[in-house]
Design an enzyme around this catalytic site. Sequence first.
Site, PDB file in Angstrom:
ATOM      1  N   HIS A   1       0.836  -1.199   0.000  1.00  0.00           N
ATOM      2  CA  HIS A   1       0.000   0.000   0.000  1.00  0.00           C
ATOM      3  C   HIS A   1       0.875   1.255   0.000  1.00  0.00           C
ATOM      4  O   HIS A   1       0.681   2.167  -0.831  1.00  0.00           O
ATOM      5  CB  HIS A   1      -0.906  -0.006   1.237  1.00  0.00           C
ATOM      6  CG  HIS A   1      -1.814   1.184   1.318  1.00  0.00           C
ATOM      7  ND1 HIS A   1      -3.088   1.181   0.804  1.00  0.00           N
ATOM      8  CD2 HIS A   1      -1.630   2.427   1.845  1.00  0.00           C
ATOM      9  CE1 HIS A   1      -3.655   2.362   1.010  1.00  0.00           C
ATOM     10  NE2 HIS A   1      -2.783   3.138   1.640  1.00  0.00           N
ATOM     11  N   GLU A   2       1.828   1.304   0.909  1.00  0.00           N
ATOM     12  CA  GLU A   2       2.698   2.478   0.985  1.00  0.00           C
ATOM     13  C   GLU A   2       3.627   2.568  -0.210  1.00  0.00           C
ATOM     14  O   GLU A   2       3.986   3.663  -0.648  1.00  0.00           O
ATOM     15  CB  GLU A   2       3.507   2.456   2.288  1.00  0.00           C
ATOM     16  CG  GLU A   2       2.660   2.482   3.558  1.00  0.00           C
ATOM     17  CD  GLU A   2       1.727   3.675   3.635  1.00  0.00           C
ATOM     18  OE1 GLU A   2       2.024   4.716   3.011  1.00  0.00           O
ATOM     19  OE2 GLU A   2       0.682   3.561   4.311  1.00  0.00           O
TER      20      GLU A   2
ATOM     21  N   HIS B   1       1.894   4.516  -2.943  1.00  0.00           N
ATOM     22  CA  HIS B   1       2.016   5.963  -2.710  1.00  0.00           C
ATOM     23  C   HIS B   1       3.423   6.445  -3.059  1.00  0.00           C
ATOM     24  O   HIS B   1       3.598   7.464  -3.732  1.00  0.00           O
ATOM     25  CB  HIS B   1       1.759   6.278  -1.231  1.00  0.00           C
ATOM     26  CG  HIS B   1       0.330   6.126  -0.802  1.00  0.00           C
ATOM     27  ND1 HIS B   1      -0.729   6.652  -1.500  1.00  0.00           N
ATOM     28  CD2 HIS B   1      -0.216   5.518   0.293  1.00  0.00           C
ATOM     29  CE1 HIS B   1      -1.860   6.382  -0.871  1.00  0.00           C
ATOM     30  NE2 HIS B   1      -1.573   5.687   0.216  1.00  0.00           N
TER      31      HIS B   1
END
Length: 423
Positions: A26-27, A30
């Site tokens: 997820h990170e 980003h």
Amino acid sequence: MPLPNLDSVESVLAIVVVFGALVFFHELGHFLLAKRAGILCREFALGMGPKIFSVKRGETEYTLRLLPIGGMVRMAGEDPEMDMLQPNMEIAIERDAVGKVTHFLLDGAQSGGSARAITGTVLRYDLEEALTVTMEVDGEQRNFSIHPQAQLVKDGREVQIAPLNRQFKGKSVSQRFWAIFAGPAANFLLAFVLFVALGLSYGVPNDAPLIGEVKAGGPAAAAGLLKGDKVLSIEGTRVETWQQVVEIVSKSPNKELTFEIEREGQVSKVPLKVTSDENNIGKIMVTQSLTSAPGEALKYGVTSTYKFTVMILKGLGMLFTGGVGLDDLSGPVGIFKMTGEFAQQGMAVLMQWAAVLSINLGLFNLLPLPALDGGRLAFLAVEALRGRPIDPQKEGMVHFLGFAFLMLLILVVTWNDLQRLFA
């Protein structure tokens, strides 16, 4: 309900790996899109709370934090680092060969012996656009240009400045949108990859009319059917898919059917007496065959990701319509418990569970709630419509209140989990 056997090394390792992977990807989504947009990423963190490990590579500090409940990518413009430099401060500066300031030594005149170091009082500065600093040096005002990657140094800690074109807020709406959306998108991609890996490693249901496992003592075994037999027709009706086999058999309880099968190039007819279950549905006690063909695995990845996404969305809809209450929700404790239990059931089950959790994380973050990625996307949508950003202080307050609400929700569902564990 008894607690899961967390003494098991496999269970603990499974929990660490599964949650670490979900947060990491997820990170990473980003991070990669932010870097692609040219945003300065100060920190890539797994976990929350105090740092227990950190290493700096390039412009980014990679950290592992104490509490395994999330992660973050800290982008320039979202932190107070630039407040380290203030007017009227007595500092020293170091310059490069062309005279641009490369280091602001905020502890005072600790020049480190550099011949280009200058000590003075800060009068004014612009670290975002003009990249200039005006200082009083020996009673004289002097202007200096600042290198776009200059460092603020205090107590041995270096913090790189971030000109506006390196900050999150300095990017276009579309660049910020993709940097935020990439986190949830990475979770959907991870789920797809896990489902494909499942298909390649363990096989996926094959739509061809091929016999899979034959249960000993069942009608198919009694008739002499074997794993790998291809069903050509049943009672003269040609079949081309496994679903056709299921439909004909299920509608023929306690009847004798003639199967035309192909085995090793030889075609033969086999009479078979169908049995029935408690619902009077016909059974012959065989399973569908599996295939590990790459094309089928890719198809399985797409269809499974879509299927579970729709299923979870329906569940969320029931939460808002009252079909599901807060008492039915699980928090981190419950999810940890289930992850440990699934780990005991084998790698295939754990991989599927991890894929479903990844979809859950992606969808949850896309909800248009403050403090979530979906809430930030909603603010960007408003900005795009009105042609100017919302007041950062107002947006920050909304996100703060949203975060407080989420923490309260986590406490409620955690309490539910604990009650179930010790009930």
